[in-house]
Design an enzyme around this catalytic site. Structure first.
Site, short mmCIF file in Angstrom:
data_model
loop_
_atom_site.label_atom_id
_atom_site.label_comp_id
_atom_site.label_asym_id
_atom_site.label_seq_id
_atom_site.Cartn_x
_atom_site.Cartn_y
_atom_site.Cartn_z
N SER A 1 -1.89 27.00 -5.10
CA SER A 1 -1.58 28.42 -5.29
C SER A 1 -2.06 28.94 -6.64
CB SER A 1 -0.07 28.67 -5.16
OG SER A 1 0.39 28.18 -3.94
N GLU B 1 11.75 13.28 0.25
CA GLU B 1 10.71 12.60 -0.52
C GLU B 1 9.31 13.04 -0.10
OE1 GLU B 1 10.42 10.62 -3.06
OE2 GLU B 1 8.37 9.88 -2.77
N HIS C 1 0.84 -1.20 0.00
CA HIS C 1 0.00 0.00 0.00
C HIS C 1 0.88 1.25 0.00
CE1 HIS C 1 -3.00 2.97 1.04
NE2 HIS C 1 -2.35 3.26 2.14
N LYS D 1 3.06 30.02 3.98
CA LYS D 1 2.21 29.60 2.87
C LYS D 1 0.74 29.60 3.26
CE LYS D 1 5.02 26.83 -0.08
NZ LYS D 1 4.55 27.58 -1.18
N HIS E 1 13.06 11.96 3.87
CA HIS E 1 12.40 13.19 4.27
C HIS E 1 12.19 14.16 3.11
CE1 HIS E 1 10.11 15.24 7.13
NE2 HIS E 1 10.56 16.34 6.57
N THR F 1 6.10 26.96 6.19
CA THR F 1 4.80 26.37 5.91
C THR F 1 3.69 27.30 6.38
OG1 THR F 1 5.86 24.26 6.33
CG2 THR F 1 3.49 24.23 6.03
N TRP G 1 6.98 0.08 4.02
CA TRP G 1 7.46 0.81 2.84
C TRP G 1 8.82 1.44 3.11
CZ3 TRP G 1 8.76 5.84 1.38
CH2 TRP G 1 8.59 6.83 2.35
N ASP H 1 6.84 21.95 -26.14
CA ASP H 1 6.82 20.59 -25.59
C ASP H 1 7.81 20.56 -24.44
OD1 ASP H 1 6.93 17.69 -25.21
OD2 ASP H 1 5.93 17.59 -27.15
N TYR I 1 8.45 15.86 0.94
CA TYR I 1 8.19 17.19 0.36
C TYR I 1 8.02 17.11 -1.15
CZ TYR I 1 9.00 18.82 4.98
OH TYR I 1 8.89 18.99 6.33
N SER J 1 13.34 6.46 -13.58
CA SER J 1 12.22 7.17 -14.18
C SER J 1 12.03 8.55 -13.57
CB SER J 1 10.95 6.32 -14.03
OG SER J 1 9.81 7.11 -14.20
N SER J 2 12.07 8.61 -12.23
CA SER J 2 11.86 9.90 -11.56
C SER J 2 12.98 10.87 -11.89
CB SER J 2 11.84 9.73 -10.05
OG SER J 2 10.75 8.98 -9.67
N HIS K 1 14.66 13.06 12.62
CA HIS K 1 13.46 13.11 13.47
C HIS K 1 12.60 11.87 13.27
CE1 HIS K 1 11.19 15.59 10.20
NE2 HIS K 1 11.06 14.32 9.99
N HIS K 2 12.92 11.06 12.24
CA HIS K 2 12.23 9.78 12.09
C HIS K 2 12.86 8.72 12.97
CE1 HIS K 2 9.95 11.07 8.51
NE2 HIS K 2 11.01 11.81 8.26
N ARG L 1 1.14 0.56 15.00
CA ARG L 1 0.84 0.45 13.58
C ARG L 1 1.37 -0.87 13.03
NH1 ARG L 1 5.33 4.42 10.75
NH2 ARG L 1 4.35 3.68 8.86
#
Lengths: 183, 528
Positions: B271, B258, B79, B334, B256, B331, B144, B108, B260, B172-173, B305-306, B453
């Site tokens: 926006s 990622e 998932h 924003k 991390h 943040t 994951w 293009d 964002y 790819s990315s 922090h993870h 979890r």
């Protein structure tokens, strides 16, 4: 845009960044080791210690011993005593016992760890079975000493330490030399 | 706007799309590739969603009813992987492909052939990944985040396929990101200075740099796993002198930024949308750009922090705690800018605006629970509970996914040439809104009460909240089938859309007819 660099140059630079970051990923490995050593993080202890220290008889530290086998590691592995009381600066010794109960020769590697981790840099091993690999023949048992000095400069708030060893089966990577026991 | 070739039919020079299936396989047209990305992302969204339905069905009641714990682990893992790498990221790349050339006045993408390749790697990658579910021993079951040694020493055999799938997704990315940077930096229309770019383009430029910086680190990380598993190295194995904690550092150095990568393009889309429906220019455009750049920069120095509980020194905990809390500042800038844009605007609430406003409110809730998690001593309690699950679903579902829905409704008229059915769109919004909150809000409570979890069973005291969560999840899941229906209905017909269907909208994309012709801006437009 007239002022922008050519597409080819831009893409080349971006690809260089990609390669550099891929290398950086691997560079994190030595960086991490250096950081751990410099800050004494993760409870990793240093290598063999050659120095000597004056014994501080005014202070005592409890040192506890733990032994753990990783999954599928069949050896018996334990310290002779659960704990001892050490004076900072003095050389102490604890004996660990390992026995290979299987019918095959096996090799093993013990990996030490110190808790609390901020004490790791102040725990010096002058001799340790973790510096080498152990090879045991079927049914063989050995006594393995570890000698250590608790540093006089260890933070005052640390009154008790835990030295823990995890024993890993590395037979696959370091095949033991089988000896002919002659029956 | 400049001339667009509408009418063709010359045999010598093809201006329209090729016919048949090969059009999609061989296409180098940014609109075609954008469409492919979006459809692929939606398929993966449904697939990842169906895994979530298995998880919620099992958690409907305490005890084991439907699946075995081993399979449950594979579901939570897949998932996460499918939603992150298959749904959210490709959806944003699809939006980038469609909209960035239209927004900067480019004919293009800068590297059209590479564009085709970077899309077609994705189906291969996910075929590889999903096929592992059918192998003996099962698919990835280590979460994951694939922490070593769960993903190395104790991993199922299929982990090698997982590693190659990650490699393909990464390639790819990276190619997609290089393409975006090249397009934005090299193909802007004359007069379109960097500080005149629409904010969606800005946020994507920054996202692309994040991708270029961290996807190679992820590739390095899985390569180290591969070497540990097959080539006898010990990067993450303590037995050979490595360290499992190193894995977490390398992973979160990627991980991390990622998160964002998954939210910045949504910031950009919102926006665009809020000023349109508030009929006011975006408040604080420049501060939005700098806030986005600050968030991107900060994302590189907060990874640990993870890992508050792995045993990092007190100084480290404090540094990562304060650095993390610092992210709340840009943040907050924003969020206040969006609120100020709406302030005294002539607001109407069409479906894109509903999703955008819900984005601002619900993303802020996710941001606040993130601040709670940033507090190291509090995190010791929240670590690995459903509170964390509630937090990141609040930033990803009403954040990233609502951002994608808002964008889809906002630009559907441009893509299809038809207006979507406003009543159905609003219904989709309200069902999603209610379903999503019903699913994830109770998770805060069970998490604070200690429910861990990634476990298929739980204590009886959590039963009621879990049932509510599951009902919400089924509702949210079913609603997305309804979204598919709305999109297909819009493609097949509906009121014809004018070039600019939203009267408050601004930007070059609205200067071309709807649906956007196959080739646009072959002569660059003049931007004043």
């Amino acid at each position: 845009m007239a002022d922008s660099i050519s597409l080819k140059k831009l893409v080349t630079r971006l690809l260089l960044v990609v390669v550099a970051m891929f290398v950086f990923g691997f560079a994190l490995v030595p960086i991490y080791d250096v950081m751990c050593k410099a800050f004494g993080i993760n409870g990793k202890t240093g290598g063999q210690y050659a120095g000597e220290q004056v014994v501080d008889t005014s202070r005592q530290v409890r040192v506890q011993f733990l032994s753990t086998n990783t999954a599928d590691m069949p050896w018996d592995f334990y310290p002779k005593h659960d704990e001892l009381t050490a004076n900072p600066g003095a050389v102490n010794e604890m004996v660990f016992i390992a026995r290979n109960p299987t019918d095959k020769p096996m090799s093993a590697q013990a990996v030490p760890s110190i808790a609390p981790s901020n004490a790791a840099a102040f725990f010096h091993k002058t001799e340790c079975f973790c510096f080498t690999q152990q090879v045991l023949q079927p049914g063989e048992q050995i006594e393995m000493p570890v000698r250590f000095i608790v540093d006089r400069d260890m933070p005052k708030e640390v009154k008790h330490l835990t030295l823990s060893y995890t024993l890993f089966d590395i037979t696959a990577r370091h095949p033991p030399v089988a000896v002919n026991t002659g029956g | 706007m400049s001339a667009v070739i509408d009418d063709h039919g010359h045999a010598d020079h093809a201006h329209g799309p090729a016919k048949g299936l090969m059009r999609w396989v061989l296409t180098t047209n940014h609109k075609d590739i954008g469409t492919l990305y979006l459809w692929f992302a939606f398929c993966m969204f449904l697939l990842g969603g169906s895994f979530a339905m298995v998880i919620r069905a099992e958690l409907f009641q305490p005890g084991l009813q439907i699946v075995q714990p081993e399979f449950f682990n594979q579901m939570t893992t897949m998932h996460g992987l499918v939603m992150v790498f298959g749904a959210v990221m490709p959806a944003f790349v699809g939006l980038a492909n469609w909209m960035i050339p239209l927004m900067v006045g480019a004919p293009d993408m800068a590297l059209p052939r590479m564009n085709n390749f970077s899309f077609w790697l994705l189906p291969a990658a996910f075929l590889l990944l999903v096929s592992t579910l059918f192998t003996p021993g099962g698919g990835p079951n280590f979460g994951w985040t694939f922490y070593a040694p769960l993903s190395t020493t104790y991993a199922p055999e299929s982990v090698t396929f997982f590693i190659f799938a990650i490699h393909l997704m990464g390639i790819s990315s990276i190619m997609g990101a290089i393409n975006v940077v090249a397009t934005i930096l090299n193909l802007r229309a004359p007069g379109m200075t960097l500080m005149k770019m629409p904010l969606f383009v800005w946020t994507w430029l920054i996202t692309a740099f994040l991708l270029i910086a961290v996807m190679p680190v992820l590739a390095g990380c899985v390569t180290m796993m591969l070497m540990d598993i097959h080539f006898g190295t010990s990067f993450f194995s303590a037995a050979g002198g490595g360290d499992p904690v190193l894995f977490q550092h390398v992973f979160w150095f990627f991980g991390h930024p990622e998160v964002y990568i998954m939210i910045l393009p949504a910031f950009g889309a919102v926006s665009q949308i809020i000023p349109t429906f508030a009929r006011k220019p975006l408040f604080g455009y420049t501060s939005m750009v700098y806030a986005t750049a600050s968030i991107a920069f900060l994302s590189f120095i907060v990874w640990a922090h993870h890992m508050f509980v792995v045993g990092i020194p007190l100084v480290g905990e404090l540094f990562f705690m304060y650095a993390t809390m610092l992210i709340a500042v840009p943040t907050g800038v924003k969020v206040f800018n969006w609120a100020s844009t709406m302030w005294q605007g002539s607001m109407t609430f069409e479906t894109p605006m509903l999703f955008a406003v819900a984005f601002v409110i619900l993303f802020s809730i996710g941001g606040f629970s993130g601040l709670m998690l940033a507090i190291a001593p509090a995190d010791f309690q929240y670590q690995d509970t459903y509170f964390v699950v509630a937090h990141f679903h609040y930033v990803l579902v009403p954040g990233a996914i609502f951002g994608i829905f808002a964008s889809a409704y906002y630009w559907l008229p441009k893509w299809t040439g038809h207006m979507y059915d406003e009543t159905l769109g609003k219904l989709h919004f309200w069902l999603s809104f209610v379903g999503m909150n019903l699913t994830f809000f109770p998770m805060h409570f069970v998490g604070l009460a200690g429910m861990p979890r990634r476990i298929p069973d739980y204590n009886l005291q959590f039963a009621d909240f879990n049932m509510v969560s599951s009902i919400g999840a089924f509702m949210f899941g079913a609603t997305q089938i309804f979204f598919l229906f709305i999109v297909i209905k819009t493609i097949r017909g509906g009121a014809p859309a004018p070039a600019k269907p939203w009267d408050g909208a601004e930007g070059l994309e609205w200067s071309v007819p709807s649906p956007a012709p196959y080739h646009t801006f072959t002569t660059p437009p003049e931007v004043k």
